[in-house]
Design a protein around this motif. Structure first.
Motif, PDB file in Angstrom:
ATOM      1  N   ALA A   1      34.240  47.004  35.556  1.00  0.00           N
ATOM      2  CA  ALA A   1      34.469  48.388  35.952  1.00  0.00           C
ATOM      3  C   ALA A   1      35.926  48.644  36.337  1.00  0.00           C
ATOM      4  N   LEU A   2      36.698  47.583  36.570  1.00  0.00           N
ATOM      5  CA  LEU A   2      38.102  47.740  36.947  1.00  0.00           C
ATOM      6  C   LEU A   2      38.952  48.074  35.728  1.00  0.00           C
ATOM      7  N   THR A   3      40.041  48.765  35.967  1.00  0.00           N
ATOM      8  CA  THR A   3      40.981  49.062  34.884  1.00  0.00           C
ATOM      9  C   THR A   3      41.827  47.816  34.607  1.00  0.00           C
ATOM     10  N   ASN A   4      42.526  47.826  33.476  1.00  0.00           N
ATOM     11  CA  ASN A   4      43.393  46.701  33.142  1.00  0.00           C
ATOM     12  C   ASN A   4      44.475  46.511  34.199  1.00  0.00           C
ATOM     13  N   ARG A   5      44.972  47.601  34.743  1.00  0.00           N
ATOM     14  CA  ARG A   5      46.005  47.501  35.772  1.00  0.00           C
ATOM     15  C   ARG A   5      45.447  46.863  37.043  1.00  0.00           C
ATOM     16  N   GLU A   6      44.241  47.254  37.447  1.00  0.00           N
ATOM     17  CA  GLU A   6      43.636  46.662  38.643  1.00  0.00           C
ATOM     18  C   GLU A   6      43.365  45.172  38.427  1.00  0.00           C
ATOM     19  N   LEU A   7      42.923  44.818  37.228  1.00  0.00           N
ATOM     20  CA  LEU A   7      42.707  43.401  36.928  1.00  0.00           C
ATOM     21  C   LEU A   7      44.013  42.622  36.984  1.00  0.00           C
ATOM     22  N   SER A   8      45.093  43.204  36.444  1.00  0.00           N
ATOM     23  CA  SER A   8      46.373  42.488  36.478  1.00  0.00           C
ATOM     24  C   SER A   8      46.893  42.361  37.909  1.00  0.00           C
ATOM     25  N   ASP A   9      46.581  43.328  38.770  1.00  0.00           N
ATOM     26  CA  ASP A   9      46.946  43.200  40.181  1.00  0.00           C
ATOM     27  C   ASP A   9      46.248  41.997  40.826  1.00  0.00           C
ATOM     28  N   LEU A  10      45.059  41.677  40.332  1.00  0.00           N
ATOM     29  CA  LEU A  10      44.314  40.521  40.835  1.00  0.00           C
ATOM     30  C   LEU A  10      44.720  39.226  40.128  1.00  0.00           C
ATOM     31  N   GLY A  11      45.596  39.350  39.149  1.00  0.00           N
ATOM     32  CA  GLY A  11      46.032  38.179  38.400  1.00  0.00           C
ATOM     33  C   GLY A  11      45.053  37.785  37.308  1.00  0.00           C
ATOM     34  N   LEU A  12      44.273  38.750  36.833  1.00  0.00           N
ATOM     35  CA  LEU A  12      43.261  38.482  35.817  1.00  0.00           C
ATOM     36  C   LEU A  12      43.526  39.284  34.558  1.00  0.00           C
ATOM     37  N   HIS A  13      42.991  38.794  33.464  1.00  0.00           N
ATOM     38  CA  HIS A  13      42.999  39.514  32.199  1.00  0.00           C
ATOM     39  C   HIS A  13      41.537  39.772  31.848  1.00  0.00           C
ATOM     40  N   ARG A  14      41.277  40.815  31.086  1.00  0.00           N
ATOM     41  CA  ARG A  14      39.907  41.186  30.753  1.00  0.00           C
ATOM     42  C   ARG A  14      39.151  40.032  30.089  1.00  0.00           C
ATOM     43  N   SER A  15      39.838  39.186  29.361  1.00  0.00           N
ATOM     44  CA  SER A  15      39.187  38.054  28.692  1.00  0.00           C
ATOM     45  C   SER A  15      38.732  36.969  29.673  1.00  0.00           C
ATOM     46  N   MET A  16      39.181  37.039  30.915  1.00  0.00           N
ATOM     47  CA  MET A  16      38.840  36.036  31.918  1.00  0.00           C
ATOM     48  C   MET A  16      37.623  36.412  32.751  1.00  0.00           C
TER      49      MET A  16
END
Length: 72
Positions: free
Chosen positions: A43-58
């Motif tokens: 449910a998170l956006t790509n930007r929110e995931l990158s803030d967590l240090g994650l990529h959607r593929s992870m």
């Protein structure tokens, strides 16, 4: 010579059907945690995931590690 032993039911190891039910319940709880983690991270956006240090593929591997405690 004969020996008699008494093992109270409350101290006997759990076996049979109650043990099976406990195992199924534990597996369901872990799987529910896995699915909930995937749902919340997806449910998170790509930007929110990158803030967590994650990529959607992870997402799946992170959810698996959270639920089961081991890397996929």
């Amino acid at each position: 010579m004969a020996y008699a032993t008494h093992t109270p039911a409350s101290l006997a190891p759990q076996s049979g059907f109650p043990r099976f039910l406990g195992s199924v319940a534990a597996r369901y709880a872990r799987y529910s945690k896995y699915r909930r983690s995937i749902s919340e991270l997806s449910a998170l956006t790509n930007r929110e995931l990158s803030d967590l240090g994650l990529h959607r593929s992870m997402i799946k591997s992170v959810a698996y590690e959270e639920a089961y405690g081991a890397s996929a």
